[in-house]
Scaffold this motif. Structure first.
Motif, PDB file in Angstrom:
ATOM      1  N   ASP A  32       8.794  88.443  81.222  1.00 43.23           N
ATOM      2  CA  ASP A  32       9.747  87.511  82.179  1.00 43.23           C
ATOM      3  C   ASP A  32       9.678  86.199  81.948  1.00 43.23           C
ATOM      4  O   ASP A  32       8.824  85.590  80.206  1.00 43.23           O
ATOM      5  N   MET A  33      10.681  85.483  81.956  1.00 44.18           N
ATOM      6  CA  MET A  33      11.371  84.081  81.574  1.00 44.18           C
ATOM      7  C   MET A  33      11.137  82.914  82.598  1.00 44.18           C
ATOM      8  O   MET A  33      11.936  83.445  83.623  1.00 44.18           O
ATOM      9  N   PHE A  34      10.552  81.978  82.368  1.00 47.59           N
ATOM     10  CA  PHE A  34      10.385  81.008  83.483  1.00 47.59           C
ATOM     11  C   PHE A  34      10.253  79.907  83.382  1.00 47.59           C
ATOM     12  O   PHE A  34      10.367  79.318  81.596  1.00 47.59           O
ATOM     13  N   MET A  35      10.802  78.853  83.909  1.00 54.57           N
ATOM     14  CA  MET A  35      11.017  77.017  83.577  1.00 54.57           C
ATOM     15  C   MET A  35       9.242  76.745  83.705  1.00 54.57           C
ATOM     16  O   MET A  35       8.442  77.257  84.671  1.00 54.57           O
ATOM     17  N   GLY A  36       9.444  76.287  82.259  1.00 56.00           N
ATOM     18  CA  GLY A  36       8.309  75.904  82.012  1.00 56.00           C
ATOM     19  C   GLY A  36       7.676  73.937  81.764  1.00 56.00           C
ATOM     20  O   GLY A  36       9.184  73.702  80.751  1.00 56.00           O
ATOM     21  N   ASN A  37       6.189  73.396  81.311  1.00 57.52           N
ATOM     22  CA  ASN A  37       7.135  72.420  80.245  1.00 57.52           C
ATOM     23  C   ASN A  37       7.106  72.290  79.073  1.00 57.52           C
ATOM     24  O   ASN A  37       6.727  73.742  78.014  1.00 57.52           O
ATOM     25  N   CYS A  38       7.666  71.975  78.268  1.00 52.94           N
ATOM     26  CA  CYS A  38       8.975  71.655  77.027  1.00 52.94           C
ATOM     27  C   CYS A  38       7.122  71.819  76.322  1.00 52.94           C
ATOM     28  O   CYS A  38       8.502  72.674  74.677  1.00 52.94           O
ATOM     29  N   SER A  39       6.477  71.625  75.921  1.00 50.73           N
ATOM     30  CA  SER A  39       5.756  71.058  75.433  1.00 50.73           C
ATOM     31  C   SER A  39       5.105  72.910  74.795  1.00 50.73           C
ATOM     32  O   SER A  39       4.060  72.875  73.663  1.00 50.73           O
ATOM     33  N   ASN A  40       4.753  73.344  76.195  1.00 50.77           N
ATOM     34  CA  ASN A  40       4.524  74.880  75.941  1.00 50.77           C
ATOM     35  C   ASN A  40       5.509  76.129  76.182  1.00 50.77           C
ATOM     36  O   ASN A  40       4.878  76.686  76.285  1.00 50.77           O
ATOM     37  N   SER A  41       6.429  75.768  75.067  1.00 50.69           N
ATOM     38  CA  SER A  41       7.647  76.763  75.670  1.00 50.69           C
ATOM     39  C   SER A  41       7.972  77.727  73.894  1.00 50.69           C
ATOM     40  O   SER A  41       7.444  76.657  73.126  1.00 50.69           O
ATOM     41  N   GLY A  42       8.172  78.583  74.578  1.00 51.20           N
ATOM     42  CA  GLY A  42       8.729  79.021  73.586  1.00 51.20           C
ATOM     43  C   GLY A  42       9.918  78.618  73.044  1.00 51.20           C
ATOM     44  O   GLY A  42      10.395  77.259  73.115  1.00 51.20           O
ATOM     45  N   ARG A  43       9.907  79.043  70.968  1.00 52.10           N
ATOM     46  CA  ARG A  43      10.343  78.031  70.217  1.00 52.10           C
ATOM     47  C   ARG A  43      11.220  79.077  69.286  1.00 52.10           C
ATOM     48  O   ARG A  43      10.850  80.372  69.542  1.00 52.10           O
ATOM     49  N   TRP A  44      12.373  78.399  69.423  1.00 47.63           N
ATOM     50  CA  TRP A  44      13.701  79.691  69.376  1.00 47.63           C
ATOM     51  C   TRP A  44      14.541  79.207  67.972  1.00 47.63           C
ATOM     52  O   TRP A  44      14.408  78.078  67.533  1.00 47.63           O
ATOM     53  N   THR A  45      15.192  80.373  67.131  1.00 48.25           N
ATOM     54  CA  THR A  45      16.061  80.593  66.184  1.00 48.25           C
ATOM     55  C   THR A  45      18.074  80.467  66.730  1.00 48.25           C
ATOM     56  O   THR A  45      17.450  81.603  67.292  1.00 48.25           O
ATOM     57  N   HIS A  46      18.401  80.123  66.500  1.00 51.78           N
ATOM     58  CA  HIS A  46      19.427  80.474  66.444  1.00 51.78           C
ATOM     59  C   HIS A  46      20.298  79.606  65.688  1.00 51.78           C
ATOM     60  O   HIS A  46      20.768  77.735  65.089  1.00 51.78           O
ATOM     61  N   ASP A  47      21.236  80.325  64.544  1.00 52.40           N
ATOM     62  CA  ASP A  47      22.188  80.076  63.260  1.00 52.40           C
ATOM     63  C   ASP A  47      23.291  78.962  63.494  1.00 52.40           C
ATOM     64  O   ASP A  47      23.678  77.784  63.562  1.00 52.40           O
ATOM     65  N   ASN A  48      24.092  79.411  64.764  1.00 53.60           N
ATOM     66  CA  ASN A  48      25.558  78.923  65.605  1.00 53.60           C
ATOM     67  C   ASN A  48      26.359  79.658  66.189  1.00 53.60           C
ATOM     68  O   ASN A  48      25.991  80.332  67.002  1.00 53.60           O
ATOM     69  N   ASP A  49      26.739  79.048  66.891  1.00 51.06           N
ATOM     70  CA  ASP A  49      27.593  80.341  67.731  1.00 51.06           C
ATOM     71  C   ASP A  49      28.020  81.105  67.690  1.00 51.06           C
ATOM     72  O   ASP A  49      28.962  81.946  66.802  1.00 51.06           O
ATOM     73  N   SER A  50      28.017  82.144  69.009  1.00 51.99           N
ATOM     74  CA  SER A  50      27.877  83.583  69.039  1.00 51.99           C
ATOM     75  C   SER A  50      27.311  84.410  67.869  1.00 51.99           C
ATOM     76  O   SER A  50      27.593  85.371  67.627  1.00 51.99           O
ATOM     77  N   THR A  51      25.727  83.788  67.666  1.00 49.35           N
ATOM     78  CA  THR A  51      24.893  84.371  66.807  1.00 49.35           C
ATOM     79  C   THR A  51      23.779  84.524  68.604  1.00 49.35           C
ATOM     80  O   THR A  51      23.709  84.189  69.314  1.00 49.35           O
ATOM     81  N   PRO A  52      22.834  85.663  67.419  1.00 51.79           N
ATOM     82  CA  PRO A  52      22.098  86.065  68.554  1.00 51.79           C
ATOM     83  C   PRO A  52      20.390  84.145  69.232  1.00 51.79           C
ATOM     84  O   PRO A  52      21.118  83.700  67.408  1.00 51.79           O
ATOM     85  N   ILE A  53      19.946  84.433  69.809  1.00 49.92           N
ATOM     86  CA  ILE A  53      18.721  83.430  69.764  1.00 49.92           C
ATOM     87  C   ILE A  53      17.967  84.567  70.189  1.00 49.92           C
ATOM     88  O   ILE A  53      17.189  84.396  70.696  1.00 49.92           O
TER      89      ILE A  53
END
Length: 147
Positions: A32-53
């Motif tokens: 599940d994905m939901f909105m929450g506090n940014c200090s507890n949120s997941g960390r993501w990588t993204h190289d540039n447009d049209s690439t996976p997050i």
């Protein structure tokens, strides 16, 4: 605080929703994905447009499951449904393309929900005649180096 000038941690991203001031979080079981506090949120990588997050901790990719459905985390990181880019003049819409070529944007399901879904992108062509409120679809990748 999302950026600490004294931190030695590498940079990653949070997926931030300006309207609510919250970030996308992922449940412990990664279903599940939901909105929450940014200090507890997941960390993501993204190289540039049209690439996976990708989720930094697992390498799983954010993937659209279809219109009106919650995105999922997947090992399939190479299909068009896993390639994300910032669209619209504001660059505040994160969109992917469905198998039939339709743009779907991340969206907070409704004002009474913290659930994340993907829906047809609204008012992303810059037309001044668009009167719809697009803020539920405003998401941006914000760089962070705090743990």
């Amino acid at each position: 605080m999302l950026q600490d000038p004294n931190s030695n941690a590498s940079f990653s991203y949070v997926i931030y929703h300006p309207q609510s001031g919250q970030c996308i979080q992922v449940s412990n079981d990664k279903k599940d994905m939901f909105m929450g506090n940014c200090s507890n949120s997941g960390r993501w990588t993204h190289d540039n447009d049209s690439t996976p997050i990708r989720m930094s901790s697992t390498g799983l990719c954010l993937k659209t499951s279809g219109e009106g459905l919650m995105p999922s985390l997947s090992t399939d990181c190479f299909g068009p449904q896993s390639s994300w880019r910032a669209i619209s003049n504001t660059k505040l819409h994160l969109a992917t393309i469905t198998q039939d070529g339709k743009s779907l944007c991340l969206q907070v399901e409704n004002s009474n929900s913290s659930k994340i879904v993907t829906n047809s992108c609204i008012c992303t062509d810059g037309a001044p005649t668009c009167l719809e409120d697009t803020q539920s679809q405003w998401f941006e990748l914000v760089e962070t180096n705090t743990l």
